[in-house]
Design a protein around this motif. Structure first.
Motif: not given
Length: 245
Positions: A26-40, A42-53
């Motif tokens: 379980v990971l937690e952060n402030v909602p501002g994480l969604l918009s950091v660097q235009g959302g990229s 957060f996208h990278d974090i989710i992508g990295a976790l899903r890449s573990l497959r």
């Protein structure tokens, strides 16, 4: 990443998850994480976790105090991962009632008035400005209004029957209009879902900052119950208790 090193924590978390493959995380952060660097970011974090497959990855924004029994406005982004082989179908917990702010506060000794104001210039200015606004239709000395009095002028939040988000930068808490004082550490504990009997061995200022950085216990209880049940860990735990008992 900034000069203070913030933004590097996920690299270590990701490395641990990849190496150890825990059943859940379980990971937690402030909602501002969604918009950091235009959302990229957060996208990278989710992508990295899903890449573990090997994980099903879920995400949602929960007001992790206000909607789970504690009268504090504290929205947070939660990311939950469960090993695919163990996932029985996860869903985030349903919202619960907020509860009354007054029930989290110490008994009122006397009714406050215009003479009860903060000592610092910024906080005093904010409180006076907000009180004048509130007196246009409200009774702030009687009703549970809370002010983020330590904010920069013009950025003071006013909330009714709930506290603005407790933060590290507001270690002394927020201003309680119907008490004529800043919130007490014991009251901040309740707003974060900790028991009133909790004890600490640091200064009140240091502990207030720690509370501002902490996660709300009430939402963790609800969230981990869903996580453990969905991953089968709750059933395993109950079986172990039965064997041991």
């Amino acid at each position: 990443m900034d000069p203070d090193g913030r933004g590097t924590v996920f690299r270590h978390i990701y490395g641990y998850i990849r190496a150890k493959e825990p059943t859940t995380f379980v990971l937690e952060n402030v909602p501002g994480l969604l918009s950091v660097q235009g959302g990229s970011c957060f996208h990278d974090i989710i992508g990295a976790l899903r890449s573990l497959r090997v994980y099903n990855v879920y995400l949602d924004v929960l007001n992790n105090a206000e909607d789970f029994g504690a009268p504090q406005h504290r929205p947070r982004v939660f990311i939950v991962g469960i090993l695919k082989d163990c996932d029985c179908g996860f869903s985030f917990p349903r919202l619960r009632s907020r509860g009354s702010l007054d029930k989290c506060l110490l008994p009122r000794r006397q009714r406050p008035g215009w003479g009860n104001l903060p000592g610092s210039r910024v906080a005093k200015t904010n409180v006076l400005e907000c009180l004048h606004k509130l007196f246009e239709g409200h009774r702030p000395f009687h009703e549970p209004w809370v002010l983020n009095a330590g904010a920069a002028p013009g950025r003071c939040h006013i909330m009714f029957d709930r506290s603005p988000c407790l933060t590290r930068s507001r270690a002394s808490g927020h201003w309680l209009c119907n008490r004529g004082r800043f919130i007490h550490i014991s009251e901040m504990l309740k707003l974060q879902g900790f028991p009133a009997s909790y004890r600490w061995d640091v200064s009140s200022a240091a502990f207030g900052a720690m509370l501002g950085n902490s996660m709300c216990v009430t939402v963790l209880e609800a969230l981990f119950e869903c996580v453990l049940r969905s991953s089968g860990l709750l059933e395993q735990s109950q079986k172990l208790k039965t064997r041991a008992g």
